[in-house]
Design a protein around this motif. Structure first.
Motif, mmCIF file in Angstrom:
data_model
loop_
_atom_site.group_PDB
_atom_site.id
_atom_site.type_symbol
_atom_site.label_atom_id
_atom_site.label_comp_id
_atom_site.label_asym_id
_atom_site.label_seq_id
_atom_site.Cartn_x
_atom_site.Cartn_y
_atom_site.Cartn_z
ATOM 1 N N LYS A 14 -0.398 -1.102 23.923
ATOM 2 C CA LYS A 14 -0.281 -2.244 24.833
ATOM 3 C C LYS A 14 0.400 -1.841 26.137
ATOM 4 C CE LYS A 14 0.240 -5.982 21.524
ATOM 5 N NZ LYS A 14 1.189 -7.042 21.152
ATOM 6 N N ASP A 69 3.832 -11.245 24.463
ATOM 7 C CA ASP A 69 2.491 -11.730 24.147
ATOM 8 C C ASP A 69 2.331 -11.937 22.652
ATOM 9 O OD1 ASP A 69 2.380 -9.120 23.195
ATOM 10 O OD2 ASP A 69 0.331 -8.812 23.856
ATOM 11 N N ASP A 70 1.371 -12.747 22.317
ATOM 12 C CA ASP A 70 0.985 -12.888 20.924
ATOM 13 C C ASP A 70 -0.522 -13.061 20.897
ATOM 14 O OD1 ASP A 70 1.829 -12.776 18.254
ATOM 15 O OD2 ASP A 70 1.621 -14.940 18.037
ATOM 16 N N THR A 71 -1.156 -12.352 19.970
ATOM 17 C CA THR A 71 -2.614 -12.347 19.891
ATOM 18 C C THR A 71 -3.064 -12.690 18.492
ATOM 19 O OG1 THR A 71 -2.855 -10.689 21.627
ATOM 20 C CG2 THR A 71 -4.649 -10.844 20.052
ATOM 21 N N SER A 86 -2.555 -12.539 12.172
ATOM 22 C CA SER A 86 -3.429 -11.365 12.278
ATOM 23 C C SER A 86 -2.739 -10.056 11.921
ATOM 24 C CB SER A 86 -4.012 -11.258 13.690
ATOM 25 O OG SER A 86 -4.914 -12.323 13.923
ATOM 26 N N ALA A 87 -1.497 -9.867 12.346
ATOM 27 C CA ALA A 87 -0.825 -8.586 12.093
ATOM 28 C C ALA A 87 -0.547 -8.382 10.598
ATOM 29 C CB ALA A 87 0.488 -8.519 12.875
ATOM 30 N N PHE A 117 -10.956 -13.254 20.028
ATOM 31 C CA PHE A 117 -9.555 -12.853 20.175
ATOM 32 C C PHE A 117 -8.945 -13.769 21.227
ATOM 33 C CE2 PHE A 117 -10.691 -8.509 18.632
ATOM 34 C CZ PHE A 117 -9.645 -8.322 17.741
ATOM 35 N N PHE A 150 -7.190 -0.134 18.466
ATOM 36 C CA PHE A 150 -6.268 -0.373 17.355
ATOM 37 C C PHE A 150 -6.629 -1.700 16.691
ATOM 38 C CE2 PHE A 150 -3.427 -3.744 19.000
ATOM 39 C CZ PHE A 150 -3.844 -3.781 20.324
ATOM 40 N N GLY A 151 -5.874 -2.034 15.664
ATOM 41 C CA GLY A 151 -6.047 -3.335 15.005
ATOM 42 C C GLY A 151 -7.466 -3.525 14.483
ATOM 43 N N TYR A 152 -8.053 -4.655 14.847
ATOM 44 C CA TYR A 152 -9.379 -5.026 14.350
ATOM 45 C C TYR A 152 -10.508 -4.493 15.229
ATOM 46 C CZ TYR A 152 -6.755 -8.448 11.515
ATOM 47 O OH TYR A 152 -5.884 -9.052 10.629
ATOM 48 N N ASP A 153 -10.208 -3.632 16.199
ATOM 49 C CA ASP A 153 -11.225 -3.168 17.152
ATOM 50 C C ASP A 153 -12.515 -2.661 16.498
ATOM 51 O OD1 ASP A 153 -9.880 -3.867 19.426
ATOM 52 O OD2 ASP A 153 -9.144 -1.865 19.898
ATOM 53 N N LYS A 173 -12.781 -1.891 27.822
ATOM 54 C CA LYS A 173 -12.190 -2.950 26.996
ATOM 55 C C LYS A 173 -11.288 -3.853 27.839
ATOM 56 C CE LYS A 173 -9.073 -3.888 23.178
ATOM 57 N NZ LYS A 173 -8.091 -3.367 22.230
ATOM 58 N N HIS A 178 -9.393 -10.172 25.711
ATOM 59 C CA HIS A 178 -8.411 -11.250 25.645
ATOM 60 C C HIS A 178 -7.123 -10.874 26.379
ATOM 61 C CE1 HIS A 178 -8.311 -8.299 22.512
ATOM 62 N NE2 HIS A 178 -7.109 -8.641 22.114
ATOM 63 N N ARG A 179 -6.538 -9.729 26.023
ATOM 64 C CA ARG A 179 -5.264 -9.348 26.639
ATOM 65 C C ARG A 179 -5.467 -8.963 28.101
ATOM 66 N NH1 ARG A 179 -3.498 -7.196 22.660
ATOM 67 N NH2 ARG A 179 -4.637 -5.302 23.063
HETATM 68 P P1 IMP Z 1 -0.069 -8.955 18.591
HETATM 69 O O1 IMP Z 1 0.405 -10.343 18.660
HETATM 70 O O2 IMP Z 1 -0.554 -8.454 19.908
HETATM 71 O O3 IMP Z 1 0.901 -8.022 17.934
HETATM 72 O O4 IMP Z 1 -1.369 -8.952 17.720
HETATM 73 C C1 IMP Z 1 -1.365 -9.342 16.382
HETATM 74 C C2 IMP Z 1 -2.394 -8.550 15.640
HETATM 75 O O5 IMP Z 1 -3.693 -8.855 16.177
HETATM 76 C C3 IMP Z 1 -2.254 -7.048 15.761
HETATM 77 O O6 IMP Z 1 -1.427 -6.531 14.760
HETATM 78 C C4 IMP Z 1 -3.662 -6.565 15.589
HETATM 79 O O7 IMP Z 1 -3.977 -6.477 14.222
HETATM 80 C C5 IMP Z 1 -4.471 -7.671 16.194
HETATM 81 N N1 IMP Z 1 -4.819 -7.353 17.591
HETATM 82 C C6 IMP Z 1 -4.148 -7.713 18.716
HETATM 83 N N2 IMP Z 1 -4.765 -7.242 19.812
HETATM 84 C C7 IMP Z 1 -5.839 -6.566 19.369
HETATM 85 C C8 IMP Z 1 -6.883 -5.841 20.043
HETATM 86 O O8 IMP Z 1 -6.952 -5.691 21.265
HETATM 87 N N3 IMP Z 1 -7.808 -5.287 19.228
HETATM 88 C C9 IMP Z 1 -7.782 -5.394 17.882
HETATM 89 N N4 IMP Z 1 -6.844 -6.047 17.220
HETATM 90 C C10 IMP Z 1 -5.877 -6.632 17.956
#
Ligand code: IMP
Length: 193
Positions: A14, A69-71, A86-87, A117, A150-153, A173, A178-179
């Motif tokens: 990030k 941030d929160d995703t 999600s995490a 997202f 990373f994550g769900y990419d 990307k 989203h971010r």
């Molecule tokens: P966070 O709030 O940004 O930490 O996101 C929470 C969770 O969402 C992360 O642990 C990832 O699993 C997933 N996530 C967040 N951003 C992305 C991304 O850009 N790609 C894929 N997974 C994401």
């Protein structure tokens, strides 16, 4: 003089993403760089709530202007899951592989693959709170593709593209993510001040 802003994260991906987008106009400082070792609480049931909770924590303890941030990945057929969870979807371990396995298992045989997202950024600046949002729509693939990101990419394909997020360069990307969108809204706001 460069404006110093704490980004309430230690996630290297990030930091790299946002530093690239901020274009060197701001000095974006991580939690580690301000000596914050603690786990910041994220106990709310919305992305907005969690982003604000994290930003307020840093402001209160460290007195620094900051953003957090929160995703969440929101899957239509799963009623918006994993969403704010999600995490930790597959448990406390923050294990992306386990999280993706859980999603793929739940989505087996499901034809409606629509997902999005969504990122919320909370900024605290000069004693005021501001929220910014970004989303990208797409679909959940049936298996993993690609090794970037990373994550769900590897299991998310954005609308209008043939590749998963994990098959795209960071620049590609960031342009649609989203971010990326939430961050550009933040940067537009900061530049307009
Ligand atoms: P966070 O709030 O940004 O930490 O996101 C929470 C969770 O969402 C992360 O642990 C990832 O699993 C997933 N996530 C967040 N951003 C992305 C991304 O850009 N790609 C894929 N997974 C994401």
């Amino acid at each position: 003089m460069k404006m110093k802003l704490v980004f309430a994260t230690n996630n290297a991906h990030k930091l790299e993403e946002i530093r690239e987008m901020a274009g060197g106009q701001y000095e974006i400082v991580s939690l580690k760089e301000i000596g914050c070792q603690e786990e910041i609480p994220e106990e709310q049931d919305t992305l907005e709530g969690n982003a604000l909770q994290k930003a307020r924590f840093v402001k209160e303890r460290y007195g620094a202007d900051c953003f957090a941030d929160d995703t969440g990945l929101e899957i239509a057929a799963l009623g918006g899951e994993p969403g704010v969870r999600s995490a930790r979807y597959a448990g406390e371990g923050h294990d992306s592989e386990a999280n993706m396995r859980k999603v793929l298992a739940k989505m087996e045989g499901v034809d409606d693959r629509r997902a999005r997202f969504r990122t919320v950024i909370a900024l605290i600046l000069d004693g005021e709170e501001h929220l910014f949002e970004g989303e990208v729509r797409g679909e959940i693939l049936r298996e993993k593709h690609g090794a970037e990101g990373f994550g769900y990419d590897p299991i998310f394909r954005p609308e209008g593209f043939a590749e998963s997020f994990a098959e795209m360069s960071l620049d590609a990307k960031n342009a649609i993510s989203h971010r990326g969108r939430a961050t550009r809204a933040l940067i537009r706001f900061l530049n307009g001040r």
